[in-house]
Scaffold this motif. Structure first.
Motif, short mmCIF file in Angstrom:
data_model
loop_
_atom_site.label_atom_id
_atom_site.label_comp_id
_atom_site.label_asym_id
_atom_site.label_seq_id
_atom_site.Cartn_x
_atom_site.Cartn_y
_atom_site.Cartn_z
N GLN A 11 36.31 15.94 91.63
CA GLN A 11 35.63 15.16 90.60
C GLN A 11 34.61 14.21 91.21
O GLN A 11 33.51 14.03 90.67
N ASP A 12 34.95 13.59 92.33
CA ASP A 12 34.00 12.71 93.02
C ASP A 12 32.82 13.50 93.57
O ASP A 12 31.67 13.05 93.50
N LEU A 13 33.09 14.67 94.13
CA LEU A 13 32.01 15.48 94.68
C LEU A 13 31.00 15.86 93.61
O LEU A 13 29.79 15.83 93.84
N LEU A 14 31.48 16.19 92.43
CA LEU A 14 30.56 16.58 91.36
C LEU A 14 29.74 15.38 90.88
O LEU A 14 28.59 15.54 90.46
N THR A 15 30.30 14.19 90.94
CA THR A 15 29.53 12.99 90.61
C THR A 15 28.43 12.76 91.64
O THR A 15 27.29 12.40 91.29
N ILE A 16 28.74 13.00 92.91
CA ILE A 16 27.73 12.87 93.96
C ILE A 16 26.63 13.92 93.77
O ILE A 16 25.44 13.63 93.91
N VAL A 17 27.02 15.15 93.44
CA VAL A 17 26.04 16.21 93.17
C VAL A 17 25.12 15.80 92.03
O VAL A 17 23.89 15.98 92.10
N GLN A 18 25.69 15.25 90.97
CA GLN A 18 24.91 14.81 89.82
C GLN A 18 23.85 13.80 90.25
O GLN A 18 22.68 13.88 89.83
N LYS A 19 24.21 12.86 91.10
CA LYS A 19 23.27 11.85 91.56
C LYS A 19 22.18 12.47 92.43
O LYS A 19 20.99 12.15 92.28
N LEU A 20 22.55 13.38 93.33
CA LEU A 20 21.57 14.00 94.22
C LEU A 20 20.58 14.85 93.44
O LEU A 20 19.38 14.86 93.75
N VAL A 21 21.06 15.57 92.45
CA VAL A 21 20.16 16.38 91.61
C VAL A 21 19.17 15.48 90.87
O VAL A 21 17.97 15.76 90.81
N GLN A 22 19.68 14.39 90.31
CA GLN A 22 18.82 13.49 89.56
C GLN A 22 17.75 12.86 90.44
O GLN A 22 16.64 12.56 89.98
N GLU A 23 18.04 12.66 91.71
CA GLU A 23 17.09 12.02 92.61
C GLU A 23 16.02 12.97 93.14
O GLU A 23 15.06 12.53 93.76
N HIS A 24 16.21 14.27 92.92
CA HIS A 24 15.23 15.24 93.41
C HIS A 24 13.91 15.05 92.67
O HIS A 24 13.88 14.86 91.46
N GLU A 25 12.81 15.12 93.38
CA GLU A 25 11.52 14.78 92.79
C GLU A 25 11.11 15.69 91.65
O GLU A 25 10.33 15.31 90.78
N GLU A 26 11.64 16.91 91.61
CA GLU A 26 11.30 17.81 90.51
C GLU A 26 12.16 17.56 89.28
O GLU A 26 11.89 18.12 88.21
#
Length: 254
Positions: A214-229
């Motif tokens: 569950q924590d890993l998926l929250t981190i993934v969510q943040k990393l995706v949102q930070e992607h410039e595209e």
């Protein structure tokens, strides 16, 4: 210690579980002209996504089956739900390809409801997975919208109907309901989709096993949102009905 251990699912057998990985980067056209012609970039990304997730899950101890350009997905899913999972601790389903609201697209552009696929692994249909975590990753569009726009009075963003409670299920989506998912075009995602690139890296690099799923998926969510595209567009989305935490290792202190 025993009370704390009960907060975690037992995912520690040498073979963690079965994993079905699908990459539907297809350019098949239907006779009625409704087929989707993928660009080489999108098609290749779907294949790369599937290959990478198969590698990551295999390294975790999963028995992985990789399928490309699946047509009759119900038949394939039925085979997996009818398998004996008694000797496994969990199940993983991964899909990379086209999708719309509540459906995914097969290689011949037929639509299959996500709920119908998930239902195959409910207790009534798959008794040997009762009480075990069932993990679903959907790297596909969930609608046509690209940006979160300011809405006027009376207008709202598309709302997904609340899913029925499915104990021991967790869902990771590349996009919120109603929005598109994206392939990396800046050379920073190794030719993969933005979601799967970050998902695979987070799972593979969790070397010290600090985080549960569950924590890993929250981190993934943040990393995706930070992607410039993706900034100001859509973000990954997670829905969990787990009754405990999932870790892919044996931790004597857990």
């Amino acid at each position: 210690m025993k009370q704390r251990r009960n907060l975690f699912y037992e995912v520690k057998r040498p073979h963690r579980g079965k994993a079905l990985v699908i990459g539907n980067g297809s350019s098949i056209q239907r006779d009625d002209g409704k087929g989707v012609l993928d660009t080489p970039l999108v098609a290749d990304a779907c294949y790369r996504d599937a290959e990478k997730m198969a590698e990551v899950l295999g390294n975790l101890g999963y028995d992985v089956a990789v399928k490309r350009n699946v047509v009759n997905i119900y038949s394939l899913v039925n085979r997996f739900s009818e398998m004996d999972h008694s000797e496994y601790d969990s199940f993983v389903f991964y899909f990379s390809g086209h999708g719309e609201e509540n459906v995914i697209k097969t290689a011949d552009s037929e639509s299959y409801k996500i709920e119908d696929i998930v239902d195959k692994f409910e207790p009534s249909n798959c008794k040997t997975l009762i009480g075990k975590p069932k993990i679903f990753f959907w790297d596909c569009c969930r609608g046509p919208q690209m940006e979160f726009l300011h809405k006027g009075p009376g207008e709202s963003q598309p709302q997904e109907e609340p899913p029925p409670c499915k104990s021991d299920f967790i869902f990771g989506y590349a996009a919120p309901y109603g929005f598109r998912a994206f392939v990396g075009e800046d050379g920073k995602t190794d030719g993969m989709s933005i979601y799967t690139y970050n998902l695979a890296r987070c799972i593979a690099l969790n070397n010290e096993y600090k985080y549960h799923l569950q924590d890993l998926l929250t981190i993934v969510q943040k990393l995706v949102q930070e992607h410039e595209e993706v900034i100001k567009r859509s973000a990954a989305n997670n829905v969990s009905h787990l009754r405990g935490f999932v870790k892919f290792h044996v931790d004597p202190e857990a």
